[in-house]
Design an enzyme around this catalytic site. Sequence first.
Site, PDB file in Angstrom:
ATOM      1  N   CYS A   3      -0.047   8.977   6.093  1.00 55.32           N
ATOM      2  CA  CYS A   3      -1.163   9.806   5.626  1.00 55.32           C
ATOM      3  C   CYS A   3      -0.641  11.186   5.219  1.00 55.32           C
ATOM      4  CB  CYS A   3      -2.258  10.023   6.658  1.00 55.32           C
ATOM      5  SG  CYS A   3      -3.010   8.515   7.248  1.00 55.32           S
ATOM      6  N   ARG A  12       3.183   9.237   1.305  1.00 51.88           N
ATOM      7  CA  ARG A  12       2.951   9.119   2.754  1.00 51.88           C
ATOM      8  C   ARG A  12       1.928   8.046   3.112  1.00 51.88           C
ATOM      9  NH1 ARG A  12       4.940  13.295   5.607  1.00 51.88           N
ATOM     10  NH2 ARG A  12       3.542  12.783   7.311  1.00 51.88           N
ATOM     11  N   TRP A  30      -2.921   5.968   5.016  1.00 50.89           N
ATOM     12  CA  TRP A  30      -2.282   4.698   5.354  1.00 50.89           C
ATOM     13  C   TRP A  30      -3.042   4.222   6.584  1.00 50.89           C
ATOM     14  CZ3 TRP A  30       0.256   2.278   9.386  1.00 50.89           C
ATOM     15  CH2 TRP A  30       1.021   1.159   9.055  1.00 50.89           C
ATOM     16  N   ASN A  67      -3.990  13.132  10.184  1.00 51.62           N
ATOM     17  CA  ASN A  67      -2.848  12.228  10.066  1.00 51.62           C
ATOM     18  C   ASN A  67      -2.366  11.955  11.486  1.00 51.62           C
ATOM     19  OD1 ASN A  67      -0.347  11.008   9.560  1.00 51.62           O
ATOM     20  ND2 ASN A  67       0.670  12.956   9.140  1.00 51.62           N
ATOM     21  N   GLY A  68      -2.436  10.694  11.912  1.00 53.28           N
ATOM     22  CA  GLY A  68      -1.996  10.367  13.272  1.00 53.28           C
ATOM     23  C   GLY A  68      -2.949   9.372  13.909  1.00 53.28           C
ATOM     24  N   GLU A  97      20.806  -4.220   3.880  1.00 54.02           N
ATOM     25  CA  GLU A  97      20.099  -3.190   3.118  1.00 54.02           C
ATOM     26  C   GLU A  97      19.658  -3.732   1.747  1.00 54.02           C
ATOM     27  OE1 GLU A  97      18.689  -0.541   3.691  1.00 54.02           O
ATOM     28  OE2 GLU A  97      18.582   0.548   1.807  1.00 54.02           O
ATOM     29  N   LYS A 121      15.791  -3.927   0.432  1.00 50.20           N
ATOM     30  CA  LYS A 121      15.341  -3.317  -0.827  1.00 50.20           C
ATOM     31  C   LYS A 121      14.538  -4.327  -1.635  1.00 50.20           C
ATOM     32  CE  LYS A 121      15.640  -0.097  -0.103  1.00 50.20           C
ATOM     33  NZ  LYS A 121      16.172   0.707   0.970  1.00 50.20           N
ATOM     34  N   GLU A 136      11.058  -5.125   0.059  1.00 46.53           N
ATOM     35  CA  GLU A 136      10.004  -4.104   0.137  1.00 46.53           C
ATOM     36  C   GLU A 136       9.417  -3.729  -1.212  1.00 46.53           C
ATOM     37  OE1 GLU A 136      12.956  -0.310   1.054  1.00 46.53           O
ATOM     38  OE2 GLU A 136      10.959  -0.257   1.876  1.00 46.53           O
ATOM     39  N   HIS A 138      26.385 -21.558  10.315  1.00 43.37           N
ATOM     40  CA  HIS A 138      25.698 -21.782  11.591  1.00 43.37           C
ATOM     41  C   HIS A 138      24.191 -21.964  11.392  1.00 43.37           C
ATOM     42  CE1 HIS A 138      29.413 -21.027  13.677  1.00 43.37           C
ATOM     43  NE2 HIS A 138      29.560 -19.911  12.969  1.00 43.37           N
ATOM     44  N   LYS A 148       6.060   6.244   3.301  1.00 40.72           N
ATOM     45  CA  LYS A 148       7.408   6.807   3.365  1.00 40.72           C
ATOM     46  C   LYS A 148       7.819   7.194   4.779  1.00 40.72           C
ATOM     47  CE  LYS A 148      11.202   8.306   1.484  1.00 40.72           C
ATOM     48  NZ  LYS A 148      12.156   7.265   1.102  1.00 40.72           N
TER      49      LYS A 148
HETATM   50  O1  M6R Z   1      12.557   8.434   7.669  1.00 43.35           O
HETATM   51  P1  M6R Z   1      13.355   7.392   8.404  1.00 43.35           P
HETATM   52  O2  M6R Z   1      14.734   7.289   7.895  1.00 43.35           O
HETATM   53  O3  M6R Z   1      13.305   7.539   9.881  1.00 43.35           O
HETATM   54  O4  M6R Z   1      12.613   6.034   8.042  1.00 43.35           O
HETATM   55  C1  M6R Z   1      13.014   4.824   8.598  1.00 43.35           C
HETATM   56  C2  M6R Z   1      12.407   3.657   7.849  1.00 43.35           C
HETATM   57  O5  M6R Z   1      11.019   3.705   7.932  1.00 43.35           O
HETATM   58  C3  M6R Z   1      12.833   3.634   6.371  1.00 43.35           C
HETATM   59  O6  M6R Z   1      14.212   3.629   6.227  1.00 43.35           O
HETATM   60  C4  M6R Z   1      12.249   2.395   5.666  1.00 43.35           C
HETATM   61  O7  M6R Z   1      12.832   1.241   6.186  1.00 43.35           O
HETATM   62  C5  M6R Z   1      12.453   2.489   4.152  1.00 43.35           C
HETATM   63  N1  M6R Z   1      11.223   2.200   3.461  1.00 43.35           N
HETATM   64  C6  M6R Z   1      13.447   1.530   3.638  1.00 43.35           C
HETATM   65  O8  M6R Z   1      13.627   1.638   2.258  1.00 43.35           O
END
Ligand code: M6R
Length: 615
Positions: free
Chosen positions: A2, A27, A75, A101-102, A488, A492, A495, A511, A610
């Site tokens: 948020c 956010r 969010w 926010n929270g 990673e 990517k 997501e 395995h 984010k």
């Molecule tokens: O801000 P942070 O690095 O703590 O965030 C951690 C994860 O939420 C963040 O890396 C998330 O996995 C990304 N969307 C990945 O691209």
Amino acid sequence: MCGIVGYIGYRDAYPIVLKGLQRLEYRGYDSAGIALFDDKELKLCKTKGKVADLKEKLENEIDTSGTLGIGHTRWATHGVPNDVNSHPHVSNSGNLVIIHNGIIENYESLKKELIKRGYKFHSDTDTEVLVNLIEDVIKKEDVKLGKAVQIALNQTIGAYAIAVFDKAKPNEIVVARLGSPLAIGVGEDEYFIASDASPFIEFTNNAIYLEDGEMAVVRRNKGVKVRKIKDDSLVDPYIQELQLNLEQIEKNNFDHFMLKEIYEQPSAIRDTYRGRLLAEEGIIRMAGIDDNLERFLNARRIVIVACGTSWHAGLVAEYVFEDLARIPVEVEYASEFRYRNPIINSDDIVLAISQSGETADTMAAIKLAKEKGAFVFGVCNVVGSSISRETNAGAYTHAGPEIGVASTKAFTTQITVLTLIALKLAKAKGSISNTDYHMHLQELETIPQKIEVALKQNDHIKEVALKYKDARNCLYLGRGFNFPVALEGALKLKEISYIHAEGYPAAEMKHGPIALIDEEMPVVVIATRKGHYEKVVSNIQEIKSRQGKIIGIVTEGDTSVRDLADHVIEVPDTIEALTPLITTIPLQLLSYHIAVLLGKDVDQPRNLAKSVTVE
Ligand code: M6R
């Protein structure tokens, strides 16, 4: 999660709040709303959907005049994303208006009490409970808004950044924070409120970042009064000069923030090592490490806590620290660490990695580690963020604002900082030879230029993306330093394109996962000519015999993998420990192009936000 934004001053609030919401949309973006007040009338508009939907609805429905305004981009936590659950929320009397926010964890018991006292609720949110609780305090205790907010917050359990105003007293906004960020932009006779400084950067360079447990009454023409929520003591606010500029938070000529941030990696990495890496002299300067060198050298082990992409950077660090500095490392998901009663002692160093510096799970893991007596070192991108303040020492990544939800430059700059730390410790411990040390330093300096070369494969990667955009599943394989890169790469793709993808250490295929291979399965294999190259080539052969489609990430000039693979993407050669900084690039571009070709919202993928400030 948020984004909140507010304005009180002499200008029209609407364009400032709207633009602010657009900048904070990373956010959270499942619903949005704005409340404006023009000395007579409260004007409120909220909707499910994005800020663009809000703009369209709002400009058709309400008059947008008014020099006081607050806005929210959500969010969802409590209650599905719909118009009613969207913020701002208004109290039963219609006087108090709030954005939040929270999460208020004890909202149900508070709500029951308020219902008994005759309050009615229209939404499923915890925020509507909070605004009515504040109203109830005003009625019961006959106090002003600031005091009522303080009393009400002392009855809550949870996390918040809130902004609330009373339309009967439209010369002030009351704000408070605990666990969610809140900045106050200080202008000439005007004030801005936001989750980060981006909404007000063109108006002022001066900001107050509230600390956890602080609240402020922000008065038109009369300044800002900050107090502690718990004991009411006054705090002298520190006005910080912002280093942010508009260019950093605009897309410029790129179609998406993600693409801009992928292309920014060479300069971001240079910014990360500027002033720290003195390759010619063979020196690495990092104040956070220099000041605590003995502690690092005597540490029993380093425990890394992080989430998502930052956790992947932590896994790369495990390989680098153990290989170069010979310090035992464990890497934990912060969300697991915080709840599993881990064994942590005062001779452990806990290293927390976070781009945003606001991730709730990572923050909770840090607090737990500190309670257990560990020294906590942070690697964060956002300067002044909660995690950077909570840790005992740290190093910033200096990647600049990362706005695309999919992390890219944060990952490679985290790896850069972590590699610098590993090299510095290796040198101090004598676990690396002089020759190797100098070679690593010099090679690290060439990485930005090598990434520039890797980026030149963009058009070719786009052609590969076109071939595999309709895949239902995808596997990513790597070994050694490149196993975390495979994880990673898969994250990517998942997501932003919503294609199911998994990363594996290449040798684990036999395995179990090899059963998934058929002619429909694209397999991205990181097979640079370092480390376990021959073994990875054998793994590729095993996939080939089962008709899998192979996309090889190979070192320039490679021929062995080219003969076996359906496609190869070449990257420049480097030292083994530094390969993740380069092999990551084609994987980022591949997922970007697939998502674009599928018409997905690359910068704001569904269900994500984010910074994940809820657990
Ligand atoms: O801000 P942070 O690095 O703590 O965030 C951690 C994860 O939420 C963040 O890396 C998330 O996995 C990304 N969307 C990945 O691209």
